[in-house]
Design a protein around this motif. Sequence first.
Motif, PDB file in Angstrom:
ATOM      1  N   GLU A  22       0.832  -1.204   0.000  1.00 37.33           N
ATOM      2  CA  GLU A  22       0.000   0.000   0.000  1.00 37.33           C
ATOM      3  C   GLU A  22       0.870   1.259   0.000  1.00 37.33           C
ATOM      4  N   LEU A  23       1.836   1.301   0.897  1.00 36.26           N
ATOM      5  CA  LEU A  23       2.684   2.496   1.014  1.00 36.26           C
ATOM      6  C   LEU A  23       3.495   2.718  -0.261  1.00 36.26           C
ATOM      7  N   TYR A  24       3.916   1.616  -0.878  1.00 34.48           N
ATOM      8  CA  TYR A  24       4.744   1.705  -2.075  1.00 34.48           C
ATOM      9  C   TYR A  24       3.957   2.266  -3.258  1.00 34.48           C
ATOM     10  N   PHE A  25       2.679   1.890  -3.368  1.00 31.90           N
ATOM     11  CA  PHE A  25       1.892   2.296  -4.540  1.00 31.90           C
ATOM     12  C   PHE A  25       0.975   3.500  -4.293  1.00 31.90           C
ATOM     13  N   ASN A  53       6.865 -10.554  -3.802  1.00 30.14           N
ATOM     14  CA  ASN A  53       5.673 -10.174  -4.602  1.00 30.14           C
ATOM     15  C   ASN A  53       5.079  -8.821  -4.230  1.00 30.14           C
ATOM     16  N   ILE A  54       5.630  -8.170  -3.228  1.00 31.52           N
ATOM     17  CA  ILE A  54       5.036  -6.925  -2.727  1.00 31.52           C
ATOM     18  C   ILE A  54       5.016  -5.833  -3.791  1.00 31.52           C
ATOM     19  N   TYR A  55       6.095  -5.730  -4.553  1.00 31.98           N
ATOM     20  CA  TYR A  55       6.228  -4.590  -5.464  1.00 31.98           C
ATOM     21  C   TYR A  55       5.812  -4.903  -6.905  1.00 31.98           C
ATOM     22  N   ASN A  56       5.250  -6.086  -7.127  1.00 35.98           N
ATOM     23  CA  ASN A  56       4.758  -6.429  -8.473  1.00 35.98           C
ATOM     24  C   ASN A  56       3.490  -5.657  -8.762  1.00 35.98           C
ATOM     25  N   GLU A  57       3.471  -4.933  -9.860  1.00 34.35           N
ATOM     26  CA  GLU A  57       2.225  -4.244 -10.220  1.00 34.35           C
ATOM     27  C   GLU A  57       1.132  -5.270 -10.467  1.00 34.35           C
ATOM     28  N   LYS A  58       1.513  -6.307 -11.204  1.00 40.35           N
ATOM     29  CA  LYS A  58       0.558  -7.388 -11.438  1.00 40.35           C
ATOM     30  C   LYS A  58       0.592  -8.303 -10.228  1.00 40.35           C
ATOM     31  N   LEU A 254      -0.988   2.457 -10.393  1.00 43.13           N
ATOM     32  CA  LEU A 254      -1.057   1.012 -10.222  1.00 43.13           C
ATOM     33  C   LEU A 254      -2.323   0.468 -10.883  1.00 43.13           C
ATOM     34  N   PHE A 255      -3.436   1.137 -10.656  1.00 45.69           N
ATOM     35  CA  PHE A 255      -4.699   0.644 -11.184  1.00 45.69           C
ATOM     36  C   PHE A 255      -4.679   0.633 -12.708  1.00 45.69           C
ATOM     37  N   ARG A 256      -4.209   1.733 -13.298  1.00 44.81           N
ATOM     38  CA  ARG A 256      -4.140   1.809 -14.759  1.00 44.81           C
ATOM     39  C   ARG A 256      -3.221   0.736 -15.327  1.00 44.81           C
ATOM     40  N   SER A 257      -2.092   0.563 -14.652  1.00 39.83           N
ATOM     41  CA  SER A 257      -1.136  -0.426 -15.131  1.00 39.83           C
ATOM     42  C   SER A 257      -1.750  -1.831 -15.085  1.00 39.83           C
ATOM     43  N   GLN A 258      -2.517  -2.103 -14.027  1.00 37.64           N
ATOM     44  CA  GLN A 258      -3.149  -3.422 -13.930  1.00 37.64           C
ATOM     45  C   GLN A 258      -4.179  -3.609 -15.043  1.00 37.64           C
ATOM     46  N   ILE A 259      -4.995  -2.593 -15.247  1.00 42.27           N
ATOM     47  CA  ILE A 259      -6.022  -2.666 -16.286  1.00 42.27           C
ATOM     48  C   ILE A 259      -5.364  -2.869 -17.659  1.00 42.27           C
ATOM     49  N   ASP A 260      -4.309  -2.089 -17.932  1.00 42.13           N
ATOM     50  CA  ASP A 260      -3.636  -2.217 -19.226  1.00 42.13           C
ATOM     51  C   ASP A 260      -3.006  -3.599 -19.382  1.00 42.13           C
ATOM     52  N   SER A 261      -2.487  -4.143 -18.287  1.00 46.38           N
ATOM     53  CA  SER A 261      -1.904  -5.490 -18.340  1.00 46.38           C
ATOM     54  C   SER A 261      -2.965  -6.520 -18.695  1.00 46.38           C
ATOM     55  N   ILE A 262      -4.164  -6.331 -18.145  1.00 43.57           N
ATOM     56  CA  ILE A 262      -5.219  -7.317 -18.410  1.00 43.57           C
ATOM     57  C   ILE A 262      -5.600  -7.283 -19.887  1.00 43.57           C
ATOM     58  N   ILE A 263      -5.617  -6.076 -20.461  1.00 37.79           N
ATOM     59  CA  ILE A 263      -5.963  -5.955 -21.880  1.00 37.79           C
ATOM     60  C   ILE A 263      -4.980  -6.755 -22.730  1.00 37.79           C
ATOM     61  N   ASP A 301     -10.747   0.785  -3.858  1.00 37.48           N
ATOM     62  CA  ASP A 301     -10.247  -0.145  -2.833  1.00 37.48           C
ATOM     63  C   ASP A 301     -11.122  -1.397  -2.772  1.00 37.48           C
ATOM     64  N   HIS A 302     -12.259  -1.345  -3.437  1.00 39.22           N
ATOM     65  CA  HIS A 302     -13.212  -2.456  -3.373  1.00 39.22           C
ATOM     66  C   HIS A 302     -13.058  -3.422  -4.530  1.00 39.22           C
ATOM     67  N   ILE A 303     -11.957  -3.305  -5.270  1.00 39.35           N
ATOM     68  CA  ILE A 303     -11.738  -4.220  -6.389  1.00 39.35           C
ATOM     69  C   ILE A 303     -10.280  -4.678  -6.351  1.00 39.35           C
ATOM     70  N   ALA A 304     -10.067  -5.956  -6.666  1.00 39.29           N
ATOM     71  CA  ALA A 304      -8.692  -6.490  -6.644  1.00 39.29           C
ATOM     72  C   ALA A 304      -8.552  -7.534  -7.744  1.00 39.29           C
ATOM     73  N   PHE A 305      -7.331  -7.620  -8.277  1.00 40.18           N
ATOM     74  CA  PHE A 305      -7.040  -8.599  -9.333  1.00 40.18           C
ATOM     75  C   PHE A 305      -5.909  -9.523  -8.898  1.00 40.18           C
ATOM     76  N   THR A 306      -5.927 -10.739  -9.421  1.00 41.70           N
ATOM     77  CA  THR A 306      -4.735 -11.580  -9.313  1.00 41.70           C
ATOM     78  C   THR A 306      -4.398 -12.075 -10.714  1.00 41.70           C
ATOM     79  N   PHE A 307      -3.096 -12.169 -10.980  1.00 37.60           N
ATOM     80  CA  PHE A 307      -2.621 -12.572 -12.303  1.00 37.60           C
ATOM     81  C   PHE A 307      -1.934 -13.936 -12.216  1.00 37.60           C
ATOM     82  N   GLY A 308      -2.169 -14.759 -13.240  1.00 39.25           N
ATOM     83  CA  GLY A 308      -1.475 -16.047 -13.322  1.00 39.25           C
ATOM     84  C   GLY A 308      -2.186 -17.127 -12.547  1.00 39.25           C
ATOM     85  N   VAL A 309      -1.590 -18.317 -12.579  1.00 35.39           N
ATOM     86  CA  VAL A 309      -2.242 -19.437 -11.895  1.00 35.39           C
ATOM     87  C   VAL A 309      -1.505 -19.815 -10.623  1.00 35.39           C
TER      88      VAL A 309
END
Length: 309
Positions: A22-25, A53-58, A254-263, A301-309
């Motif tokens: 949280e503090l990092y992003f 894994n703390i600093y991974n955007e994804k 962070l949020f934009r980067s996550q959304i763009d990664s999902i695209i 804050d009410h939405i979260a993503f996880t990437f990969g398996v």
Amino acid sequence: MKIDKAYCNELKESITPYLARELYFDEESEYYGQKLNFSCDSNECSVELVGVNIYNEKKPKKALHYRTKKNLKHSSECDYFLKNSGASQTEVNKKRKEEGFKITRYPSEFLLNRPKTSNRSSGNVKIEEYEEEIEPFVRNIAGSSGSSSKESVLKTSSLENMVDCYLHGDFDILNNQNLTIGNKTKKFMHFFKKIKYYQDEIGLIYWGNVKEIKKYGKNYRIVFKDRPTVDNISYSVSIYIENELIEKYRKRKLFRSQIDSIIDTQEEVLCFFVGTYPQFIEVEKNKEKFKVLGVTIDNLDHIAFTFGV
Ligand SMILES: [Zn+2]
């Protein structure tokens, strides 16, 4: 050794990896973009730790944690070392133990509204997660070793923390420990509901695989793969997110980067949301009107993503 709490040298407090993230992003935090230094929080030990894994955007599907820096060891007097060398470690839910990391702290409450503080520098930790002392009989699972007469409970506003507990936590604890969100209290495990079955209950944490993200200028629509069935008709369900909401979010990059990664990604992406509920909306396409299920989010804050398996 992998643990889920560490002493932060800069904050002079012990924090979870979720708060470190949280503090990092958080672009409004005085620690934005800063990798903090961590050490073991046992009084008998101060071995250096690093965040995993703390600093991974994804945010990966794997749980955030700390591990001992390479070639270093905890003191033989360290509480964690003593706990881990006992027999109890081998009997925990092996199939959910992730590469030697075991979640030991489960939030008892998810705070839908992140508490505000007027004192930014010293209040930073307390607003993200805070612990209160309670009598141990209130919560007697999670294997308290019982040296003190009181136990602490963890409250957090990190949805990722909740998700990691759900995906990687010990089944016995998840099925027995209470969790409170808003005015609802139930077993931790029962708070999570696949989006397909959203009609079962209101006020839960809903989740599903992301099918795609549609872009409308600077706005986005997150479409779920699963289609809930209502009165024998299956409906598409999606979350619409306006640029304006992202712009005023403290973790907007962070949020934009996550959304763009999902695209762009071919990876599996799970999306979790809370504090809102799918509603029917009428849309028009090629002059034809039809109904879809839409989720309105007014707090990212009410939405979260996880990437990969
Ligand atoms: Zn230690």
